[in-house]
Design a protein around this motif. Structure first.
Motif, mmCIF file in Angstrom:
data_model
loop_
_atom_site.group_PDB
_atom_site.id
_atom_site.type_symbol
_atom_site.label_atom_id
_atom_site.label_comp_id
_atom_site.label_asym_id
_atom_site.label_seq_id
_atom_site.Cartn_x
_atom_site.Cartn_y
_atom_site.Cartn_z
ATOM 1 N N GLY A 1 38.372 24.331 -56.018
ATOM 2 C CA GLY A 1 39.311 24.637 -54.951
ATOM 3 C C GLY A 1 38.845 24.243 -53.564
ATOM 4 O O GLY A 1 39.496 24.597 -52.567
ATOM 5 N N VAL A 2 37.733 23.511 -53.493
ATOM 6 C CA VAL A 2 37.159 23.130 -52.198
ATOM 7 C C VAL A 2 37.013 21.615 -52.155
ATOM 8 O O VAL A 2 36.809 20.981 -53.188
ATOM 9 C CB VAL A 2 35.790 23.808 -52.008
ATOM 10 N N GLN A 3 37.091 21.038 -50.974
ATOM 11 C CA GLN A 3 36.912 19.591 -50.863
ATOM 12 C C GLN A 3 35.464 19.209 -51.139
ATOM 13 O O GLN A 3 34.556 20.045 -51.045
ATOM 14 C CB GLN A 3 37.304 19.126 -49.463
ATOM 15 N N ARG A 4 35.257 17.949 -51.460
ATOM 16 C CA ARG A 4 33.916 17.437 -51.702
ATOM 17 C C ARG A 4 33.173 17.338 -50.367
ATOM 18 O O ARG A 4 33.659 16.727 -49.421
ATOM 19 C CB ARG A 4 33.981 16.080 -52.396
ATOM 20 N N ASP A 5 31.990 17.915 -50.319
ATOM 21 C CA ASP A 5 31.222 17.956 -49.070
ATOM 22 C C ASP A 5 29.868 17.281 -49.227
ATOM 23 O O ASP A 5 29.254 17.338 -50.297
ATOM 24 C CB ASP A 5 30.982 19.404 -48.627
ATOM 25 N N LEU A 6 29.404 16.713 -48.135
ATOM 26 C CA LEU A 6 28.096 16.084 -48.124
ATOM 27 C C LEU A 6 26.996 17.129 -48.270
ATOM 28 O O LEU A 6 27.046 18.185 -47.633
ATOM 29 C CB LEU A 6 27.902 15.331 -46.809
ATOM 30 N N VAL A 7 26.002 16.819 -49.107
ATOM 31 C CA VAL A 7 24.831 17.686 -49.250
ATOM 32 C C VAL A 7 23.646 17.060 -48.512
ATOM 33 O O VAL A 7 23.026 17.688 -47.663
ATOM 34 C CB VAL A 7 24.467 17.899 -50.726
ATOM 35 N N ALA A 8 23.332 15.821 -48.874
ATOM 36 C CA ALA A 8 22.183 15.148 -48.263
ATOM 37 C C ALA A 8 22.302 13.650 -48.478
ATOM 38 O O ALA A 8 22.886 13.208 -49.478
ATOM 39 C CB ALA A 8 20.872 15.660 -48.863
ATOM 40 N N THR A 9 21.757 12.902 -47.531
ATOM 41 C CA THR A 9 21.703 11.454 -47.662
ATOM 42 C C THR A 9 20.315 10.963 -47.301
ATOM 43 O O THR A 9 19.590 11.624 -46.540
ATOM 44 C CB THR A 9 22.717 10.749 -46.747
ATOM 45 N N ILE A 10 19.971 9.791 -47.831
ATOM 46 C CA ILE A 10 18.699 9.163 -47.497
ATOM 47 C C ILE A 10 18.938 7.661 -47.373
ATOM 48 O O ILE A 10 19.516 7.030 -48.251
ATOM 49 C CB ILE A 10 17.617 9.487 -48.542
ATOM 50 N N ALA A 11 18.500 7.127 -46.250
ATOM 51 C CA ALA A 11 18.670 5.704 -45.992
ATOM 52 C C ALA A 11 17.563 4.892 -46.674
ATOM 53 O O ALA A 11 16.579 5.451 -47.157
ATOM 54 C CB ALA A 11 18.652 5.457 -44.486
ATOM 55 N N SER A 12 17.729 3.584 -46.677
ATOM 56 C CA SER A 12 16.702 2.727 -47.257
ATOM 57 C C SER A 12 15.388 2.833 -46.484
ATOM 58 O O SER A 12 14.322 2.586 -47.032
ATOM 59 C CB SER A 12 17.180 1.270 -47.283
ATOM 60 N N SER A 13 15.505 3.241 -45.224
ATOM 61 C CA SER A 13 14.318 3.472 -44.389
ATOM 62 C C SER A 13 13.665 4.813 -44.676
ATOM 63 O O SER A 13 12.642 5.141 -44.091
ATOM 64 C CB SER A 13 14.709 3.421 -42.916
ATOM 65 N N SER A 14 14.295 5.604 -45.547
ATOM 66 C CA SER A 14 13.879 6.977 -45.902
ATOM 67 C C SER A 14 14.264 8.004 -44.850
ATOM 68 O O SER A 14 13.836 9.149 -44.944
ATOM 69 C CB SER A 14 12.381 7.064 -46.196
ATOM 70 N N SER A 15 15.060 7.631 -43.883
ATOM 71 C CA SER A 15 15.610 8.605 -42.941
ATOM 72 C C SER A 15 16.552 9.530 -43.706
ATOM 73 O O SER A 15 17.377 9.063 -44.494
ATOM 74 C CB SER A 15 16.365 7.872 -41.835
ATOM 75 N N LYS A 16 16.457 10.827 -43.459
ATOM 76 C CA LYS A 16 17.209 11.806 -44.247
ATOM 77 C C LYS A 16 18.154 12.616 -43.367
ATOM 78 O O LYS A 16 17.899 12.834 -42.184
ATOM 79 C CB LYS A 16 16.235 12.763 -44.951
ATOM 80 N N ARG A 17 19.215 13.071 -43.998
ATOM 81 C CA ARG A 17 20.177 13.948 -43.313
ATOM 82 C C ARG A 17 20.629 15.006 -44.294
ATOM 83 O O ARG A 17 20.875 14.701 -45.468
ATOM 84 C CB ARG A 17 21.354 13.119 -42.801
ATOM 85 N N TYR A 18 20.741 16.242 -43.820
ATOM 86 C CA TYR A 18 21.129 17.367 -44.665
ATOM 87 C C TYR A 18 22.288 18.120 -44.040
ATOM 88 O O TYR A 18 22.416 18.191 -42.813
ATOM 89 C CB TYR A 18 19.962 18.349 -44.840
ATOM 90 N N SER A 19 23.087 18.752 -44.908
ATOM 91 C CA SER A 19 24.084 19.678 -44.394
ATOM 92 C C SER A 19 23.372 20.946 -43.936
ATOM 93 O O SER A 19 22.281 21.278 -44.424
ATOM 94 C CB SER A 19 25.114 20.007 -45.470
ATOM 95 N N ASP A 20 23.987 21.661 -43.019
ATOM 96 C CA ASP A 20 23.371 22.888 -42.489
ATOM 97 C C ASP A 20 23.139 23.910 -43.597
ATOM 98 O O ASP A 20 22.173 24.677 -43.556
ATOM 99 C CB ASP A 20 24.257 23.493 -41.403
ATOM 100 N N SER A 21 24.003 23.934 -44.581
ATOM 101 C CA SER A 21 23.933 24.961 -45.620
ATOM 102 C C SER A 21 22.741 24.783 -46.567
ATOM 103 O O SER A 21 22.363 25.742 -47.253
ATOM 104 C CB SER A 21 25.229 24.972 -46.431
ATOM 105 N N VAL A 22 22.155 23.596 -46.628
ATOM 106 C CA VAL A 22 21.053 23.369 -47.557
ATOM 107 C C VAL A 22 19.738 23.022 -46.857
ATOM 108 O O VAL A 22 18.689 22.978 -47.507
ATOM 109 C CB VAL A 22 21.385 22.253 -48.577
ATOM 110 N N ARG A 23 19.810 22.776 -45.552
ATOM 111 C CA ARG A 23 18.594 22.354 -44.839
ATOM 112 C C ARG A 23 17.513 23.417 -44.978
ATOM 113 O O ARG A 23 17.765 24.602 -44.807
ATOM 114 C CB ARG A 23 18.903 22.103 -43.372
ATOM 115 N N GLY A 24 16.304 22.985 -45.323
ATOM 116 C CA GLY A 24 15.193 23.899 -45.515
ATOM 117 C C GLY A 24 15.036 24.379 -46.946
ATOM 118 O O GLY A 24 13.992 24.931 -47.309
#
Length: 121
Positions: free
Chosen positions: A41-64
């Motif tokens: 019942g919820v839209q698909r949301d981003l959890v985490a991404t990693i670039a080819s450079s290994s730069s990472k990004r996280y959603s606030d809900s999972v960071r840490g």
């Protein structure tokens, strides 16, 4: 090109799981890789991404709590999930932005089939 995800399952609150997603096929190069999730019942949301450079990004809900990593030699992305909560329950989808041998100048977004993660006591 195919993405094969694995590692989902049932875990108690506070537990850990590790998801894997391997890309295969006629791959020239892979740009970003990552994970989304979709609860009922919820839209698909981003959890985490990693670039080819290994730069990472996280959603606030999972960071840490979650850690994304990749093995470029294996064309594989991982998601280590610790301190899992019931609200992490969802189908997790991996994706990769891939340049194929046929079209090495253009990245195309590929999705893996989802893997279910259920956090419950």
């Amino acid at each position: 090109v195919q993405l094969q995800a694995s590692g989902g399952g049932l875990v108690q609150p506070g537990g850990s799981l590790r998801l894997s997603c391997a890309a295969s096929g006629s791959i020239f190069d892979i740009n970003d890789m990552g994970w989304y999730r979709q609860a009922i019942g919820v839209q698909r949301d981003l959890v985490a991404t990693i670039a080819s450079s290994s730069s990472k990004r996280y959603s606030d809900s999972v960071r840490g709590r979650f850690t994304i990593s990749r093995d470029n030699a294996k064309n594989t992305v991982y998601l280590q999930m610790n301190s899992l909560k019931p609200e992490d329950t969802a189908v997790y989808y991996c994706y990769a932005d891939i340049r194929t041998m046929r079209s090495p100048g253009t990245g195309v977004h590929y999705w893996g089939k989802g893997t279910q993660v259920t956090v419950s006591s």
